[in-house]
Design a protein around this motif. Structure first.
Motif, mmCIF file in Angstrom:
data_model
loop_
_atom_site.group_PDB
_atom_site.id
_atom_site.type_symbol
_atom_site.label_atom_id
_atom_site.label_comp_id
_atom_site.label_asym_id
_atom_site.label_seq_id
_atom_site.Cartn_x
_atom_site.Cartn_y
_atom_site.Cartn_z
ATOM 1 N N GLY A 29 -15.771 14.860 -2.685
ATOM 2 C CA GLY A 29 -15.209 16.078 -2.128
ATOM 3 C C GLY A 29 -15.260 17.221 -3.127
ATOM 4 O O GLY A 29 -15.608 18.350 -2.771
ATOM 5 N N ALA A 30 -14.954 16.911 -4.400
ATOM 6 C CA ALA A 30 -14.985 17.955 -5.430
ATOM 7 C C ALA A 30 -16.397 18.504 -5.588
ATOM 8 O O ALA A 30 -16.606 19.725 -5.667
ATOM 9 C CB ALA A 30 -14.485 17.390 -6.758
ATOM 10 N N LEU B 24 -17.311 20.718 -2.701
ATOM 11 C CA LEU B 24 -16.734 22.051 -2.832
ATOM 12 C C LEU B 24 -17.548 22.896 -3.804
ATOM 13 O O LEU B 24 -17.897 24.049 -3.527
ATOM 14 C CB LEU B 24 -15.277 21.929 -3.289
ATOM 15 N N ALA B 25 -17.897 22.277 -4.959
ATOM 16 C CA ALA B 25 -18.665 23.022 -5.965
ATOM 17 C C ALA B 25 -20.024 23.442 -5.418
ATOM 18 O O ALA B 25 -20.474 24.571 -5.651
ATOM 19 C CB ALA B 25 -18.836 22.158 -7.213
ATOM 20 N N THR B 26 -20.671 22.540 -4.668
ATOM 21 C CA THR B 26 -21.984 22.871 -4.114
ATOM 22 C C THR B 26 -21.872 24.013 -3.123
ATOM 23 O O THR B 26 -22.700 24.931 -3.115
ATOM 24 C CB THR B 26 -22.577 21.647 -3.400
ATOM 25 N N ALA B 27 -20.850 23.954 -2.279
ATOM 26 C CA ALA B 27 -20.678 25.007 -1.277
ATOM 27 C C ALA B 27 -20.434 26.348 -1.963
ATOM 28 O O ALA B 27 -20.993 27.370 -1.561
ATOM 29 C CB ALA B 27 -19.524 24.654 -0.348
ATOM 30 N N VAL B 28 -19.610 26.328 -3.028
ATOM 31 C CA VAL B 28 -19.330 27.580 -3.739
ATOM 32 C C VAL B 28 -20.615 28.124 -4.358
ATOM 33 O O VAL B 28 -20.910 29.326 -4.272
ATOM 34 C CB VAL B 28 -18.244 27.351 -4.818
ATOM 35 N N THR B 29 -21.421 27.231 -4.960
ATOM 36 C CA THR B 29 -22.685 27.688 -5.548
ATOM 37 C C THR B 29 -23.581 28.295 -4.474
ATOM 38 O O THR B 29 -24.178 29.364 -4.687
ATOM 39 C CB THR B 29 -23.430 26.507 -6.202
ATOM 40 N N VAL C 44 -21.436 26.464 4.431
ATOM 41 C CA VAL C 44 -20.223 26.539 5.256
ATOM 42 C C VAL C 44 -20.067 25.275 6.102
ATOM 43 O O VAL C 44 -19.027 24.608 6.090
ATOM 44 C CB VAL C 44 -20.273 27.789 6.171
ATOM 45 N N VAL C 45 -21.144 24.931 6.841
ATOM 46 C CA VAL C 45 -21.039 23.796 7.761
ATOM 47 C C VAL C 45 -20.853 22.495 6.990
ATOM 48 O O VAL C 45 -20.026 21.648 7.349
ATOM 49 C CB VAL C 45 -22.286 23.741 8.664
ATOM 50 N N ALA C 46 -21.611 22.349 5.900
ATOM 51 C CA ALA C 46 -21.545 21.098 5.139
ATOM 52 C C ALA C 46 -20.159 20.914 4.517
ATOM 53 O O ALA C 46 -19.634 19.802 4.484
ATOM 54 C CB ALA C 46 -22.622 21.092 4.063
ATOM 55 N N LEU C 47 -19.562 22.003 4.040
ATOM 56 C CA LEU C 47 -18.229 21.883 3.444
ATOM 57 C C LEU C 47 -17.219 21.436 4.503
ATOM 58 O O LEU C 47 -16.412 20.529 4.270
ATOM 59 C CB LEU C 47 -17.807 23.222 2.822
ATOM 60 N N ALA C 48 -17.311 22.051 5.682
ATOM 61 C CA ALA C 48 -16.374 21.684 6.748
ATOM 62 C C ALA C 48 -16.547 20.213 7.136
ATOM 63 O O ALA C 48 -15.561 19.484 7.308
ATOM 64 C CB ALA C 48 -16.589 22.584 7.954
ATOM 65 N N ILE C 49 -17.796 19.777 7.239
ATOM 66 C CA ILE C 49 -18.024 18.379 7.621
ATOM 67 C C ILE C 49 -17.539 17.446 6.517
ATOM 68 O O ILE C 49 -16.996 16.374 6.790
ATOM 69 C CB ILE C 49 -19.518 18.149 7.934
ATOM 70 N N SER C 50 -17.693 17.865 5.256
ATOM 71 C CA SER C 50 -17.197 17.045 4.152
ATOM 72 C C SER C 50 -15.694 16.849 4.272
ATOM 73 O O SER C 50 -15.179 15.742 4.082
ATOM 74 C CB SER C 50 -17.508 17.710 2.809
#
Lengths: 103, 506
Positions: free
Chosen positions: B32-33, B36-41, B85-91
């Motif tokens: 999860g961490a 989050l980092a990937t989505a922020v990047t 966006v979508v990947a973070l939500a699914i995560s």
């Protein structure tokens, strides 16, 4: 007049088509996986055929690098496909997808 | 700053390694961490390109034509941002989903699927980012193959026989397709001596080898994108996978090959695109819209219905091809149709992931995805039902949703270019969509009958809700995404080749 590279390239395309036909027509999963491997080999043959190019003829290293990478991908994909086929065999006792019959 | 692009690929890979090596108990937290980092990047890269223009990164200091280049313009970061966006939500949703499901399936303490889920999911995410950032045909092949393999592997988190056979079919189709693509790459390299998209596009000539390469690559990617009538693998694969995985496959994975097709057509083969070609793709797209929607209406299981709906919605995206290509004596490319099609892709990604997550919640609660078992769902699972309905609003294209804006652009492009028949298809498709969405909603509002609903985690329903809300809200504020898309419009040819070879913001 056809040069050597063209003959190899045409052979590659013919092998590719045969293997594609095999992949579609056979129901047996191992045959399908082998057909995929032959398709891959045909592509590698095509890459090999064009390593010699230009005037004067020199050997182009880039296609070789691509073939080597391609082989690695093919090995990984084949291993994955075979283990999946084994799992299907364990579960259903058959080595084919449920809706398919042999041609 | 262009290092950030590299990090958007490396971070999820590091995360995959960490979750694979580390203890399975910690996998959700670590994974999860990293998610989050990937989505922020990804979001930062998107912002940097929106703000500062095209970014280019030469891996290892080697530039084109020999080296592998990463290249991101508006279109790339549109994809990158959408995925973030979508990947973070699914995560977030999968954090709760797998915990609950494992508990129900085998009791606490047994083998946990989350331990297998996170490494594969992060690898898939890295591969998608790699595909969006590459400007090199062979590197794109590697990315495609990685996306295909990890997508199939991700399905195998679900372990019943149906998943196994669907995964096998998906794997075979995907491998066949990528080999077709690779043979096309070989032909292009044989002819042009480079693998760089833009360098090939600049010197393209219409001759048999080029046409053959275009045909091989296009058909290969048609299979991967499940364009009608090559969609045979999609419905079983997307419907049998576990909930969050279905969302990933339907919302993101099919878009990778779609994006690649557009890049190939409008950058590499742009000079070969003719009105006839556009009409042929349009016929396939119309077949997808009508065929997929009718199949969806005939389904009695929710996940199959949503999967067939994906087949139909992919058709809308392909409609941008006949509408963008100059038609009827006109010389100009239609930018509105292009933006509309891409916007449709974004709103579909949001709506479809919301739908599949809502379906995952319903499945956990009811234990079946037969639509006739959903009586009383609106009362028992209000949030999931509302999320499903909102996502449906966007798919149907009702205002003010993102789907409405997209269809508005597509329909006006159809009328402006005098191709009214595509407008009929788009509007008719909307009616068919309404039919299958309301079929589900109707059962949801019928008075409840046993079996009882089990409680499901609020977080799972909430993520579905957030995604569905986003799908509707992007219809209200479309300025920034459209500005981004304009930066990626591939048919501003001169500017494109110019930025690529010369002055680029590093």
């Amino acid at each position: 007049m056809m040069d050597q590279a063209t003959i190899y390239a045409m052979a590659a395309v013919i092998v590719f088509c045969f293997a594609l036909w095999g992949l579609i027509s056979y129901a047996h999963l191992i045959r399908k996986i082998m057909a995929l491997n032959i398709m891959g080999s045909a592509v590698f043959l095509f890459f090999g055929a064009m390593t010699r190019r230009g005037e004067p003829e020199t050997t182009d290293p880039v296609p070789q690098a691509m073939v080597i990478t391609g082989i690695v991908v093919a090995v990984a994909a084949t291993a994955f496909a075979i283990s999946l086929a084994k799992a299907i065999h364990r579960r259903t006792g058959q080595l084919r997808l449920p809706e398919e019959r042999d041609a | 700053m262009s290092d950030l692009v590299v990090w958007s690929i490396c971070l999820p890979l590091l995360g995959a390694a960490a979750t694979f090596v580390g203890p399975g108990r910690l996998a959700p937290a670590v994974g999860g961490a990293f998610a989050l980092a990937t989505a922020v990047t990804g979001a930062m890269v998107t912002w940097l390109v929106y703000d500062g223009g095209v970014m280019r990164h030469e891996l290892g200091g080697w530039g084109a034509p020999l080296g592998v280049e990463l290249y991101v313009d508006g279109l790339n970061v549109f994809m990158l941002g959408m995925t973030a966006v979508v990947a973070l939500a699914i995560s977030v949703a999968s954090l709760t989903y797998f915990g609950v499901r494992d508990h129900a399936a085998s009791g606490p303490g047994r083998w946990s699927s989350a331990g297998g889920y996170w490494p594969v999911w992060l690898t898939l995410w890295a591969s998608m980012n790699l595909a969006f950032a590459s400007a090199d045909l062979f590197n794109l092949y590697i990315a495609l193959e990685l996306v295909g393999l990890s997508a199939v592997a991700l399905m195998l988190i679900g372990r019943d026989t149906q998943v196994l056979t669907a995964a096998m079919r998906y794997l075979l189709a995907s491998l066949m397709a990528s080999l077709g693509y690779l043979l096309g790459v070989a032909m292009l390299y044989a002819r042009y001596g480079t693998l760089d998209l833009y360098l090939i596009g600049a010197q393209l000539t219409g001759e048999p080898a080029t046409w053959m390469a275009m045909a091989l690559m296009s058909v290969g990617l048609f299979v991967k994108t499940a364009l009608f009538p090559l969609h045979f693998w999609l419905p079983p694969a997307h419907s049998s996978a576990p909930g969050p995985v279905s969302a990933i496959l339907s919302a993101l994975v099919v878009k990778v090959s779609f994006y690649l097709l557009l890049r190939l057509w409008f950058v590499v083969f742009a000079d070969l695109l003719s009105p006839t070609f556009g009409q042929v793709v349009g016929v396939l797209a119309a077949g997808a819209i009508v065929g997929g929607s009718v199949q969806a209406i005939l389904q009695r299981r929710l996940k199959l219905l949503i999967a067939y709906s994906t087949v139909a919605q992919l058709g809308y995206m392909f409609l941008l091809v006949p509408l963008t290509i100059p038609y009827g004596g006109s010389e100009a490319w239609h930018g509105g149709a292009w933006s509309g099609g891409m916007y449709h892709m974004l709103s579909h990604a949001l709506a479809k992931s919301a739908m599949f997550l809502a379906a995952a919640a319903v499945l956990l609660s009811v234990g079946s995805d037969r639509i006739r078992h959903f009586r009383g769902m609106a009362h028992e699972l209000p949030v999931a039902t509302f999320a499903f309905a909102l996502a449906g609003v966007s798919l149907m294209g009702l205002p003010p949703s993102g789907g409405f804006v997209a269809k508005w652009f597509l329909v006006s492009a159809a009328i402006e270019t005098g191709q009214w028949w595509w407008a009929v298809v788009i509007l008719g498709g909307g009616l068919l969509t309404a039919a299958y969405i309301f079929m589900v909603i109707r059962y949801a509002f019928l008075p409840p009958s046993p079996p009882a609903f089990k409680p499901v985690p609020k977080l799972l329903q909430a993520t579905a809700m957030v995604l569905a809300l986003l799908a509707v809200l992007i219809g209200l504020r479309a300025v920034e995404p459209f500005a981004l898309l304009e930066m990626g419009t591939p048919f501003v040819e001169a500017a494109h080749v110019g930025t690529h070879q010369g002055e680029v913001a590093e």
